[in-house]
Design a protein around this motif. Structure first.
Motif, PDB file in Angstrom:
ATOM      1  N   ARG C 380       0.841  -1.201   0.000  1.00 56.96           N
ATOM      2  CA  ARG C 380       0.000   0.000   0.000  1.00 56.96           C
ATOM      3  C   ARG C 380       0.874   1.248   0.000  1.00 56.96           C
ATOM      4  NH1 ARG C 380      -5.103  -0.241   2.609  1.00 56.96           N
ATOM      5  NH2 ARG C 380      -5.945  -2.330   2.489  1.00 56.96           N
ATOM      6  N   THR C 381       0.530   2.162  -0.833  1.00 56.24           N
ATOM      7  CA  THR C 381       1.202   3.457  -0.772  1.00 56.24           C
ATOM      8  C   THR C 381       0.159   4.565  -0.682  1.00 56.24           C
ATOM      9  OG1 THR C 381       1.374   3.234  -3.154  1.00 56.24           O
ATOM     10  CG2 THR C 381       3.422   3.051  -1.919  1.00 56.24           C
ATOM     11  N   ARG C 382       0.486   5.515   0.144  1.00 55.99           N
ATOM     12  CA  ARG C 382      -0.433   6.632   0.316  1.00 55.99           C
ATOM     13  C   ARG C 382      -0.011   7.742  -0.643  1.00 55.99           C
ATOM     14  NH1 ARG C 382      -1.603   9.429   5.878  1.00 55.99           N
ATOM     15  NH2 ARG C 382       0.645   9.683   5.730  1.00 55.99           N
ATOM     16  N   ILE C 383      -0.963   8.277  -1.350  1.00 54.58           N
ATOM     17  CA  ILE C 383      -0.638   9.347  -2.276  1.00 54.58           C
ATOM     18  C   ILE C 383      -1.340  10.623  -1.831  1.00 54.58           C
ATOM     19  CG2 ILE C 383      -0.843  10.156  -4.656  1.00 54.58           C
ATOM     20  CD1 ILE C 383      -0.513   7.346  -5.554  1.00 54.58           C
ATOM     21  N   ARG C 384      -0.584  11.676  -1.728  1.00 56.40           N
ATOM     22  CA  ARG C 384      -1.165  12.970  -1.333  1.00 56.40           C
ATOM     23  C   ARG C 384      -1.105  13.884  -2.542  1.00 56.40           C
ATOM     24  NH1 ARG C 384       1.777  15.643   2.261  1.00 56.40           N
ATOM     25  NH2 ARG C 384       0.200  16.370   3.702  1.00 56.40           N
ATOM     26  N   GLU C 385      -2.235  14.447  -2.858  1.00 58.77           N
ATOM     27  CA  GLU C 385      -2.313  15.305  -4.040  1.00 58.77           C
ATOM     28  C   GLU C 385      -2.864  16.667  -3.689  1.00 58.77           C
ATOM     29  OE1 GLU C 385      -3.532  13.552  -8.119  1.00 58.77           O
ATOM     30  OE2 GLU C 385      -4.466  12.313  -6.566  1.00 58.77           O
ATOM     31  N   LEU C 386      -2.356  17.677  -4.383  1.00 64.70           N
ATOM     32  CA  LEU C 386      -2.920  19.021  -4.250  1.00 64.70           C
ATOM     33  C   LEU C 386      -4.084  19.133  -5.211  1.00 64.70           C
ATOM     34  CD1 LEU C 386       0.166  21.408  -4.269  1.00 64.70           C
ATOM     35  CD2 LEU C 386      -1.299  20.868  -2.329  1.00 64.70           C
ATOM     36  N   ALA C 387      -5.200  19.593  -4.711  1.00 64.11           N
ATOM     37  CA  ALA C 387      -6.349  19.770  -5.590  1.00 64.11           C
ATOM     38  C   ALA C 387      -7.067  21.054  -5.213  1.00 64.11           C
ATOM     39  CB  ALA C 387      -7.286  18.579  -5.450  1.00 64.11           C
ATOM     40  N   ASP C 388      -7.593  21.724  -6.214  1.00 65.76           N
ATOM     41  CA  ASP C 388      -8.337  22.946  -5.947  1.00 65.76           C
ATOM     42  C   ASP C 388      -9.826  22.671  -6.051  1.00 65.76           C
ATOM     43  OD1 ASP C 388      -6.399  25.249  -5.668  1.00 65.76           O
ATOM     44  OD2 ASP C 388      -5.609  24.189  -7.409  1.00 65.76           O
ATOM     45  N   GLU C 389     -10.553  23.180  -5.092  1.00 70.01           N
ATOM     46  CA  GLU C 389     -11.998  23.067  -5.153  1.00 70.01           C
ATOM     47  C   GLU C 389     -12.538  24.454  -5.415  1.00 70.01           C
ATOM     48  OE1 GLU C 389     -12.745  21.853  -1.219  1.00 70.01           O
ATOM     49  OE2 GLU C 389     -12.063  19.795  -1.527  1.00 70.01           O
ATOM     50  N   PRO C 390     -13.111  24.655  -6.609  1.00 69.14           N
ATOM     51  CA  PRO C 390     -13.648  25.978  -6.892  1.00 69.14           C
ATOM     52  C   PRO C 390     -14.613  26.349  -5.779  1.00 69.14           C
ATOM     53  CG  PRO C 390     -13.894  24.533  -8.795  1.00 69.14           C
ATOM     54  CD  PRO C 390     -13.405  23.687  -7.673  1.00 69.14           C
ATOM     55  N   GLY C 391     -14.512  27.550  -5.309  1.00 70.42           N
ATOM     56  CA  GLY C 391     -15.405  27.934  -4.225  1.00 70.42           C
ATOM     57  C   GLY C 391     -15.125  29.361  -3.831  1.00 70.42           C
ATOM     58  N   THR C 392     -15.975  29.866  -2.987  1.00 74.03           N
ATOM     59  CA  THR C 392     -15.873  31.278  -2.635  1.00 74.03           C
ATOM     60  C   THR C 392     -15.432  31.444  -1.195  1.00 74.03           C
ATOM     61  OG1 THR C 392     -18.191  31.262  -2.067  1.00 74.03           O
ATOM     62  CG2 THR C 392     -17.618  32.002  -4.284  1.00 74.03           C
ATOM     63  N   LYS C 393     -14.878  30.411  -0.632  1.00 75.51           N
ATOM     64  CA  LYS C 393     -14.535  30.468   0.779  1.00 75.51           C
ATOM     65  C   LYS C 393     -13.434  31.509   1.042  1.00 75.51           C
ATOM     66  CE  LYS C 393     -13.189  27.360   4.527  1.00 75.51           C
ATOM     67  NZ  LYS C 393     -11.795  27.447   4.866  1.00 75.51           N
ATOM     68  N   GLY C 394     -13.670  32.317   2.043  1.00 72.61           N
ATOM     69  CA  GLY C 394     -12.635  33.246   2.482  1.00 72.61           C
ATOM     70  C   GLY C 394     -11.904  32.640   3.659  1.00 72.61           C
ATOM     71  N   SER C 395     -11.039  33.433   4.275  1.00 70.84           N
ATOM     72  CA  SER C 395     -10.358  32.966   5.478  1.00 70.84           C
ATOM     73  C   SER C 395     -11.030  33.600   6.685  1.00 70.84           C
ATOM     74  CB  SER C 395      -8.899  33.398   5.461  1.00 70.84           C
ATOM     75  OG  SER C 395      -8.204  32.676   4.490  1.00 70.84           O
ATOM     76  N   PHE C 396     -11.335  32.799   7.642  1.00 71.73           N
ATOM     77  CA  PHE C 396     -11.925  33.351   8.853  1.00 71.73           C
ATOM     78  C   PHE C 396     -10.852  33.541   9.899  1.00 71.73           C
ATOM     79  CE2 PHE C 396     -15.354  31.359   6.611  1.00 71.73           C
ATOM     80  CZ  PHE C 396     -16.381  32.281   6.746  1.00 71.73           C
ATOM     81  N   TYR C 397     -10.919  34.627  10.596  1.00 71.13           N
ATOM     82  CA  TYR C 397      -9.954  34.817  11.676  1.00 71.13           C
ATOM     83  C   TYR C 397     -10.599  35.616  12.784  1.00 71.13           C
ATOM     84  CZ  TYR C 397      -9.173  39.529   9.683  1.00 71.13           C
ATOM     85  OH  TYR C 397      -9.322  40.813   9.220  1.00 71.13           O
ATOM     86  N   GLU C 398     -10.008  35.525  13.946  1.00 69.08           N
ATOM     87  CA  GLU C 398     -10.533  36.265  15.079  1.00 69.08           C
ATOM     88  C   GLU C 398      -9.596  37.402  15.411  1.00 69.08           C
ATOM     89  OE1 GLU C 398     -11.432  33.875  18.511  1.00 69.08           O
ATOM     90  OE2 GLU C 398     -12.327  32.352  17.204  1.00 69.08           O
ATOM     91  N   THR C 399     -10.150  38.553  15.670  1.00 74.00           N
ATOM     92  CA  THR C 399      -9.316  39.662  16.115  1.00 74.00           C
ATOM     93  C   THR C 399      -9.008  39.457  17.592  1.00 74.00           C
ATOM     94  OG1 THR C 399     -11.131  41.019  16.855  1.00 74.00           O
ATOM     95  CG2 THR C 399     -10.520  41.201  14.535  1.00 74.00           C
ATOM     96  N   LEU C 400      -8.118  40.261  18.094  1.00 77.48           N
ATOM     97  CA  LEU C 400      -7.762  40.138  19.514  1.00 77.48           C
ATOM     98  C   LEU C 400      -8.976  40.388  20.391  1.00 77.48           C
ATOM     99  CD1 LEU C 400      -4.237  41.728  19.908  1.00 77.48           C
ATOM    100  CD2 LEU C 400      -4.892  39.344  19.982  1.00 77.48           C
ATOM    101  N   GLU C 401      -9.920  41.132  19.866  1.00 83.42           N
ATOM    102  CA  GLU C 401     -11.119  41.410  20.652  1.00 83.42           C
ATOM    103  C   GLU C 401     -12.102  40.254  20.542  1.00 83.42           C
ATOM    104  OE1 GLU C 401      -9.980  43.749  18.283  1.00 83.42           O
ATOM    105  OE2 GLU C 401      -8.782  44.652  19.888  1.00 83.42           O
ATOM    106  N   GLY C 402     -11.756  39.238  19.753  1.00 87.67           N
ATOM    107  CA  GLY C 402     -12.636  38.090  19.644  1.00 87.67           C
ATOM    108  C   GLY C 402     -13.685  38.231  18.564  1.00 87.67           C
ATOM    109  N   VAL C 403     -13.599  39.258  17.739  1.00 90.49           N
ATOM    110  CA  VAL C 403     -14.550  39.413  16.652  1.00 90.49           C
ATOM    111  C   VAL C 403     -14.095  38.537  15.494  1.00 90.49           C
ATOM    112  CG1 VAL C 403     -15.658  41.050  15.096  1.00 90.49           C
ATOM    113  CG2 VAL C 403     -14.914  41.777  17.385  1.00 90.49           C
TER     114      VAL C 403
END
Lengths: 176, 424, 690
Positions: C380-403
Motif C-alpha cells: 500500500r502506498t499513500r498518495i497525497r495530491e494538491l487539488a483545488d476546489e472551486p469555491g468562494t470560501k474566504g479565510s476566517f480569523y478572530e481579532t484580539l477582541e474576539g470578533v
C-alpha cells in the motif's frame, strides 16, 4: 476701539508666527479644526492687543501667551468632552510644544525636502489626504480602499516623514 | 572504554596512557592540567535554575489561572492546593507541592509570534536586528558557570532543546543540547586513543595559532574555547550526570516514569553536579490551535504534573530546593477565547508563569487577571522582571551589565525588577 | 522609550490624526507621553508634522510644495529678496484657512494691507460691526517655483511643472553590464562613507570561496592547482562561467532553496528529493525564477509526479498558516506570520487582514489522500495530491477582541476575483509577478546577494518590510529591475555577483573599520565577510577533501542518504504548528564533537583505498610534500613556512615517540599524517567560507 494702522513690523511678525502658533495650539488640542478655531480667536486677540507688544522682544513668545489663554478658555468649554486631552497631559507637553514652535522654520524646510523624497505614489496619497476639507475616511471612499488600510498607509508615510525630518534636522545642526 | 562507567577506564589508567607520550606540549597539556583540577570535589548547595520550556505556548488559563463561570473558562475545574491558590484539576500532584511554588498570573509580554515570543521570554529583550541578546541560560552560564572551576561539563545544558543563542556572550556559553535520554553523540572516548588525540590537538593548536594571526575576527578564539570545552567534556567523569538510565526504576517512577520525567531527573542530576542552568524542553508541543482540552487532559498535563511534582519532591528531599529555582513557561499563553476548533490561539497580553524554589516565596498567586482572563487587573510583569527575580534568587547582582560586541551596555534582564511578592 | 512603545505611541497618534481615537486610546496615549521626555518630544514632533501637512495643504490649494525644484529651496533661504515671497506664502497660507478669515478681515481693516494680498485676493466685504462674514474668494497664489498644478482643477495649467524638469535619476544605464552596475554603486558608497575597500583576495582564497559558494564544496586539489597555475587573465570569468553551467551549481542552488522551502526535517510526508530534483532541473536549464515561483505556488497533483507540489503539500496544515507565512518569508522577503494574530509590531500595514487575505489565496486548495494498492505485491502506498476546489470560501480569523472576520483573497491591497471558478493561486502568482517592480524579484536578489556576500542589503533577508533599512537602496532597485527585465535570469545575476570587484576582495578584517555588519551596522561590502560553512557545504567539503570525486556527491544515492543522516544530527523540528526547525550546527560544542569524533570524520580519515591518505601512505614523497598536499586538500592553499616548520616538528616528535615504542616508522608517519589531516579538518579555517 479706534482703528489704527498696524506697523509693518507687526504685520510681518504676525504673519510669521501663524504657523508656529498653530502648531503650538494643535499639540495641546489634537484636532486640526479645533486648533484653527482657537488660532482664529487668538489672532483677534493679538491684533486687538497689538500696542501691548514691545518691539524687539520675542513676538512668538508674546503671541503664545495669548494663545495659551485661548486654549485654556476653549478647554474649559469642553471640560466634559471625553475625547479632550487631560489637564495633566496638556501641562506635561505645553513646555515642549512652546520650545518646539521656536524651531518650526527649519522643520518646515526639512519637511519640504522630505516630501520630495517620498515615492510618487506615497506623496500623492499624503497630499490627497491633506487636501483642504479631506480626511482619511473621505480618501478611503474615493480610492475604494478600506478605511483602515488607508489609515495605515498614511501612518506609515507620516512615520517616514517624521524620521526623515529628524535626520534632516540632525544633519543641518551638525556643525561640520 | 567509557570514563563515565565504573567498569570503564579509570582516571589513573587514562593518565598512564597519556604518560606514554612523553612530549606533553601545548595541546596535550590541556588534558593534564584538566585532569588534575578534576580532583576537586563538586561543592554542595550551589545555586541553579531549571527552566521547563513549554514550546508552542501553553494555555495557562487551563493550568494556572482558571476562570470557572466565564465563557472562556473551558472544561477544567480549579482545585485547591497546598499553597494559597487554586490550579487546574489536571495538575493534582503539583497541587500538593504548591506550598513551594508560585504562579505569576500577570504576564503581559506583547510578542505573540513563536520566534519573537520565544526570544523575548528567553532573553528579556525584544528581537532587534542589530544585536543578538543572550538567552538567559547563557547569562547564568556566564555569571555562575565561569566561576565553577570544578565543573567540567558545560554550564548550560538544554535537554531536548535548540535554537537559542548565547549572543554576544560567545559560543562557550551556548546551550549544550542533549536528547531526552542523555545520549551525547560523539563524546565518548571508546574509539579514541588518548595519545593520538594528544597529537591531534597539538597539531590543531599549531594550525589555529596561525589562523588567529590572520585577522578573521574573533572566530579563532571562539573555536579554541569550544574545543577546550569539548576536550573537558570527553574526559570528564561528570558525564555520568547525563546517564539518567543509571537511576533506580523507583526514582524514575517517582518522576512519572515517562520521557519528560526522565528529562527532569536528568536536570536534577546535572544541577547536583554543579550545572547552574538546565533548560528542559517539554517533549510535545503546546501550540494547541485545535482540540485543546483533550490534548491537555490526556497527554500534556499528566506528564507535566508528575514530572514537575517529582522534581520538587526530590529536590526537597535532597535539600536542594532552597538553592534551585524552577521556572515553567513557554513563549506566551493562549487566547482566553476558545476558537471554532475547540482550540486556543496565541496570546501574550495576560498569562501565567509558574516559578518557585531557591528561596522564592511559595504558594502565592502574584497578580490577577479579570473574570474572563483577557485583561490584567493588577500590576503586570515582563520577562525581565521574571529573570530579575531568578537572578535575585541565584544571587546574581541586579546591577550587572554586559557589553555587546558593538560596545553597547546591556542591563541584566533588561533592567527588570524582582517581583516583590516572590522575594523576602 | 522602547521601540514597541514608540510604535505604539505612533499608532495611537495615527488614530488621533484620523479622528478615530477612542477615549481609551487617548488615555493610553497620555499615559505614554506624560512623564517620558522622549515620548513627549516624539508626540510634539508628530503633532507638528500633522499640523504642517494640514496647514500647508489647506493653506495653499493647488500648491504642491513637495514638488519644488531642488534649486528653489536654498535660494529661498539665502536671498533677502525671496524671503519676501516666503513670507507672502505663509501669510496666504495662514489666511486661507477658514479659521483665519476673521484675522484677515481685521487686518484688512486695521492696517495697510501687505502688498502681497492685493493682487491675488479679492477683497472681502465686511461689516465691521457684525460677526457675519462674506467668504473671500481666494485664488491660488502664484509663487515662483511653488505654484503647481495640483489636485484641484482650477489651478492654471500653464504653470511650469517643476517635476518634469528634474534631472533624471542617474542610474539609467540600461546598456551597462550588470557587474559594472554593482561595481560602480558599491564604489560610490565606499567613497561616500570615506572607507577604503580591502585589497583583493589571493587567488587561493578566491578559488576556494567561489567553489564553496557556487558548487557548495571546496575545490579538489587538481581544481585548485589548475586555477592557481593558470596564467590566463580571464581565468576568473572562465571559472565562474564553467561552474555556473555545471550541474553542481544547479544542485547547490536547489539544495539551498529546498531547505528554505520545506526545511531539512519535514514533519509532513512529502517527497523532498522530488522537490530538490525539480529545482535542480529548473536551475540547470536556467529557467526564469518567475516560472519556478509560479510552479511552486500553483502546483497541482502529487509530489512524486510534480516535484514543485511538495512545497504546498508540506505547508497546508494549520489553516494554511505555514503556506502563507513561508511563501511571504521565503519568496517575498516578508515576515508576516506574527500578523496572523495581531497587527505587525513594526509595520502597521501588515495587519491581520493583510495576512488573511493572502492566506485566502490558499483556501481553495486541499490535500486529497488516496491509498494505492499494488496488484502484485499488495503493497500500500499513500498518495497525497494538491487539488483545488472551486469555491468562494474566504479565510476566517478572530481579532484580539474576539470578533470573527472574514478575509477574501488578495495581496497587498489588490483583490482577486471571488468568482468560484477563479484559480486563486494562479491569480496570486500573476499579482506577484505581473509588475516590473516585484517583491519576488527584490527578495530573490537580496537572498542571492546574501548567499555570496554573507549579508544582504537588509539586516535580515527574511524581513524586508518598509521598516527594514536597506544598505544600498539604489543598487537593490537596479538589480531587481534588471532581474525582472532579464526575465528573471538567475545565472546572469549570479555571474555578475561572482565577478564583481567586491566579491574579489580579501576577507581580512582591518584593524579599524566602520564596515562591521557582524556588530549590527548595515554592510558596505568593502571586504568579504567570513561566513561559516553550511552543514551541506561542510559535508560535501569533508567528502571532497578526502579525495572522493565531487561528481559522486550528487549522483550517488548512497552519498545522498549519508548526507541526510549526517545532517539529521543537527536539526530538530520545533514544537509549533508553523513547520519551523532548530539547528545546532552553529559552531557549538555539538558541532565540534561531531567533527572531532563523528563517524563521517572517522571514515574520511581512515585512509581507505582510493583516498588522499591512502595515496600519501604509499607514496615516497617527502614529509614536507605530504604536509603541503594535506593542507591544499583541506584549505586549498599551501602552508606558510612557519606553519610547515611547526607541523613538521610535531609530526617528527610524534613519530619518535611511536618508534621508541617499537612502532615501525612508516606506520608512525602515516598515523601522524592522518592526525594532521584530522587537525586541518577541525581547524577554524576549514569550517569557513572566507
Amino acid at each position: 476701539m479706534t482703528p489704527k494702522p498696524l506697523s509693518t513690523e507687526f504685520v510681518q511678525e504676525f504673519t510669521r508666527v501663524q504657523r508656529p502658533l498653530y502648531l503650538y495650539i494643535l499639540a495641546q488640542i489634537g484636532s486640526v479644526t479645533d486648533a484653527e478655531e482657537i488660532l482664529q480667536e487668538a489672532n483677534v486677540d493679538i491684533v486687538a492687543k497689538c500696542d501691548q507688544f514691545e518691539p524687539g522682544t520675542n513676538f512668538l513668545a508674546w503671541a503664545r501667551q495669548i494663545a495659551t489663554f485661548e486654549i485654556l478658555q476653549w478647554r474649559q468649554g469642553k471640560a466634559r468632552d471625553r475625547l479632550r486631552f487631560s489637564d495633566e497631559f496638556v501641562s506635561a507637553i505645553a513646555h515642549e510644544a512652546a520650545e518646539h514652535s521656536e524651531t518650526s522654520e527649519s522643520e518646515r524646510n526639512a519637511l519640504e525636502h522630505c516630501l520630495k523624497k517620498l515615492r510618487p505614489s506615497d506623496r500623492k496619497l499624503i497630499q490627497s489626504r491633506y487636501q483642504p476639507g479631506s480626511s482619511g475616511k473621505d480618501l478611503a471612499e474615493q480610492l475604494g480602499r478600506p478605511a483602515n488600510s488607508v489609515y495605515q498607509s498614511l501612518g506609515r508615510i507620516r512615520r517616514m516623514l517624521l524620521e526623515c525630518i529628524q535626520r534632516q534636522l540632525a544633519l543641518r545642526s551638525d556643525p561640520t | 572504554m567509557s570514563l563515565s562507567t565504573p567498569a570503564g577506564m579509570s582516571r589513573r589508567h587514562f593518565l598512564s596512557h597519556m604518560a606514554t607520550g612523553s612530549a606533553m606540549t601545548l595541546g596535550a597539556t590541556q588534558f593534564l592540567s584538566h585532569l588534575q583540577a578534576n580532583a576537586a570535589e563538586v561543592k554542595r548547595n550551589q545555586k541553579a535554575c531549571i527552566l521547563v520550556w513549554l514550546g508552542g505556548g501553553a494555555p495557562t488559563i487551563d493550568m494556572w489561572d482558571l476562570k470557572p463561570g466565564s465563557k472562556n473558562g473551558g472544561e477544567f475545574k480549579p482545585i485547591s492546593t497546598a499553597g494559597d491558590l487554586q490550579i487546574s484539576e489536571h495538575l493534582p500532584n503539583i497541587a500538593k507541592e504548591m506550598d513551594s511554588l508560585s504562579v505569576v498570573r500577570a504576564m503581559s509580554t506583547r510578542e505573540a509570534d513563536h520566534n519573537r515570543g520565544s526570544y523575548f521570554m528567553h532573553t528579556a529583550y525584544v528581537p532587534n536586528p542589530t544585536v543578538v541578546h543572550p538567552t538567559f541560560g547563557s547569562v547564568v552560564s556566564y555569571e555562575l558557570g565561569a566561576k565553577r572551576k570544578e565543573l567540567e561539563i558545560p554550564s548550560f545544558v538544554s535537554i531536548g532543546g535548540g535554537g537559542m543563542s548565547p549572543g554576544f556572550l560567545g559560543m562557550s556559553h551556548a546551550p549544550f543540547v542533549v536528547d531526552a535520554r542523555g545520549n551525547i553523540q560523539n563524546a565518548n572516548m571508546d574509539s579514541v586513543d588518548p595519545a593520538r588525540l594528544g597529537n591531534r590537538l597539538e597539531m590543531l593548536a599549531t594550525i589555529e595559532n596561525g589562523f588567529i594571526g590572520s585577522n578573521r575576527g574573533d572566530i579563532g578564539q571562539a573555536h579554541k574555547d569550544v574545543y577546550g570545552k569539548a576536550v573537558n567534556l570527553m574526559t570528564s567523569q561528570q558525564m555520568a550526570a547525563f546517564k539518567v538510565d543509571q537511576e533506580d526504576a523507583a526514582v524514575k517512577q517517582s518522576y512519572g516514569g515517562h520521557q519528560f520525567g526522565n528529562m527532569m531527573l536528568m536536570a536534577r542530576r546535572l544541577v547536583e553536579t554543579g550545572v547552574p542552568f538546565v533548560e528542559v524542553r517539554f517533549p510535545g508541543g503546546w501550540d494547541l490551535h485545535n482540540d485543546v482540552f483533550n490534548t491537555l487532559k490526556n497527554q500534556r498535563l499528566p506528564m507535566l504534573d508528575t514530572g514537575i511534582a517529582g522534581l520538587v519532591r526530590d529536590l526537597k528531599a535532597r535539600g536542594m530546593l532552597d538553592d534551585t529555582a524552577i521556572i515553567c513557561m513557554g513563549e506566551f499563553g493562549r487566547t482566553p477565547r476558545i476558537n471554532a476548533n475547540v482550540g486556543r490561539d496565541h496570546w501574550a497580553a495576560s498569562w501565567s508563569v509558574m516559578v518557585g524554589g531557591a528561596g522564592l516565596n511559595g504558594g502565592v498567586a502574584v497578580g490577577e487577571t479579570n473574570q474572563d482572563g483577557d485583561r490584567i487587573v493588577s500590576e503586570s510583569y515582563l520577562p525581565g522582571d521574571l529573570w530579575a527575580t531568578v537572578s535575585h534568587a541565584l544571587r546574581i547582582p541586579l546591577d550587572t551589565v554586559h557589553t555587546s560586541k558593538r560596545g553597547r551596555p546591556m542591563k541584566l534582564a533588561n533592567g527588570g525588577q524582582p517581583i516583590k511578592d516572590l522575594i523576602g | 522609550m522602547t521601540t514597541d512603545q514608540r510604535n505604539h505611541l505612533l499608532s495611537l497618534l495615527d488614530a488621533v490624526f484620523e479622528e478615530t481615537a477612542t477615549a481609551d486610546q487617548i488615555a493610553q496615549l497620555e499615559q505614554l507621553v506624560i512623564g517620558n521626555p522622549e515620548a513627549r518630544s516624539l508626540y510634539v514632533r508628530a503633532s507638528s508634522l500633522h499640523g504642517m501637512l494640514y496647514w500647508d495643504a489647506a493653506g495653499a490649494p493647488g500648491e504642491q510644495f513637495a514638488e519644488e525644484s531642488e534649486t528653489a529651496a536654498p535660494a529661498v533661504q539665502k536671498s533677502v529678496g525671496t524671503n519676501q515671497s516666503v513670507g507672502r506664502r505663509r501669510l496666504t497660507a495662514g489666511l486661507a484657512i477658514a479659521g483665519s478669515i476673521l484675522a484677515l478681515l481685521l487686518l484688512a481693516l486695521f492696517m495697510q494691507p501687505p502688498p502681497a494680498l492685493q493682487p491675488n485676493n479679492s477683497a472681502a466685504v465686511v461689516d465691521n460691526n457684525s460677526e457675519s462674514v462674506v467668504e473671500p474668494v481666494i485664488d491660488p497664489v502664484e509663487i515662483p517655483g511653488l505654484s503647481m498644478p495640483g489636485i484641484r482643477t482650477h489651478v492654471p495649467q500653464e504653470t511650469p511643472v517643476v517635476a518634469d524638469v528634474l534631472p533624471a535619476p542617474d542610474i539609467q544605464l540600461p546598456q551597462a553590464l550588470l557587474v559594472d552596475v554593482i561595481d560602480k554603486q558599491l564604489a560610490q558608497e565606499w567613497k561616500a562613507n570615506e572607507i577604503a575597500a580591502n585589497p583583493r583576495a589571493t587567488d587561493a582564497e578566491w578559488v576556494r570561496r567561489v567553489y564553496l559558494d557556487l558548487a557548495g564544496r571546496i575545490p579538489t586539489v587538481a581544481e585548485a592547482e589548475a586555477f592557481l597555475s593558470d596564467k590566463n587573465t580571464e581565468k576568473d570569468t572562465l571559472l565562474v562561467k564553467r561552474l555556473l553551467s555545471g550541474n553542481e551549481a544547479a544542485a547547490n542552488l536547489a539544495n539551498i532553496w529546498t531547505n528554505l522551502l520545506v526545511g531539512r526535517m519535514t514533519r509532513t510526508p512529502i517527497n523532498r528529493p522530488a522537490l530538490e530534483t525539480y529545482l535542480t532541473n529548473q536551475f540547470a536549464a536556467n529557467r526564469p525564477w518567475s516560472e519556478t515561483v509560479t510552479d511552486l505556488i500553483t502546483a497541482e497533483g502529487n509530489g512524486d509526479d510534480n516535484g514543485a507540489a511538495n512545497f504546498l503539500l508540506a505547508h497546508l496544515n494549520n489553516e494554511a498558516v505555514p503556506a502563507t507565512a513561508i511563501t511571504a518569508r521565503v519568496l517575498l522577503g516578508q515576515q508576516v506570520q506574527c500578523s496572523q494574530c495581531h497587527r505587525h509590531p513594526v509595520v502597521s500595514e501588515w495587519d491581520q487582514d493583510h495576512f488573511w487575505t493572502f492566506n485566502a489565496c490558499f483556501q481553495q486548495t486541499r490535500i486529497v489522500e488516496t491509498t494505492m494498492i499494488d496488484q502484485e505485491t499488495g503493497e500500500r502506498t499513500r498518495i497525497r495530491e494538491l487539488a483545488d476546489e472551486p469555491g468562494t470560501k474566504g479565510s476566517f480569523y478572530e481579532t484580539l477582541e474576539g470578533v470573527v472576520k472574514v478575509a477574501y483573497p488578495g495581496y497587498d491591497g489588490q483583490e482577486i476575483s471571488l468568482e468560484p471558478e477563479t484559480n486563486r493561486r494562479a491569480a496570486l502568482a500573476e499579482l506577484l509577478l505581473g509588475d516590473e517592480e516585484s517583491d519576488v524579484a527584490r527578495a530573490f536578489v537580496n537572498r542571492i546577494w546574501a548567499q555570496f556576500f554573507g549579508y544582504g542589503f537588509t539586516s535580515s533577508v527574511d524581513d524586508m518590510g518598509p521598516h527594514s533599512p536597506v544598505s544600498h537602496p539604489k543598487l537593490l532597485d537596479e538589480l531587481s529591475k534588471r532581474f525582472v527585465s532579464s526575465d528573471y535570469n538567475v545565472q546572469e545575476l549570479v555571474e555578475a555577483i561572482c565577478l564583481s570587484e567586491a566579491y574579489r576582495l580579501s576577507s581580512k578584517v582591518p584593524e579599524t573599520t566602520d564596515d562591521a555588519p557582524e556588530h549590527g551596522s548595515l554592510p558596505l561590502f568593502s571586504r568579504v565577510y567570513v561566513k561559516p560553512m553550511s552543514p551541506e557545504q561542510m559535508f560535501q567539503s569533508l567528502v571532497v577533501s578526502s579525495g572522493a570525486s565531487p561528481s559522486q556527491i550528487h549522483s550517488s544515492m548512497e552519498m545522498k542518504s549519508l548526507r541526510e543522516e549526517w545532517l539529521g544530527q543537527f536539526f530538530r523540528p520545533d514544537e509549533t504548528e508553523e513547520n519551523s526547525e532548530s539547528c545546532t550546527f552553529d559552531g557549538s560544542l555539538r558541532q565540534a564533537l561531531s567533527l572531532m569524533n563523528g563517524d563521517l570524520v572517522q571514515s574520511v580519515t581512515s585512509a581507505e583505498s582510493g583516498t588522499l591518505l591512502d595515496d600519501l601512505a604509499s607514496s615516497n614523497e617527502s614529509d614536507v610534500t605530504k604536509i603541503r598536499k594535506i593542507c591544499m586538500a583541506t584549505l586549498s592553499r599551501y602552508p606558510s613556512d612557519r606553519e610547515l616548520a611547526s607541523l613538521r616538528q610535531v609530526l617528527r616528535s610524534y613519530v619518535r615517540q611511536r618508534t621508541e615504542r617499537n612502532v615501525p616508522a612508516r606506520l608512525a608517519v602515516n598515523e601522524g599524517l592522518r592526525d594532521l589531516y584530522w587537525a586541518y579538518l577541525n581547524s577554524s579555517e576549514f569550517g569557513l567560507v572566507q
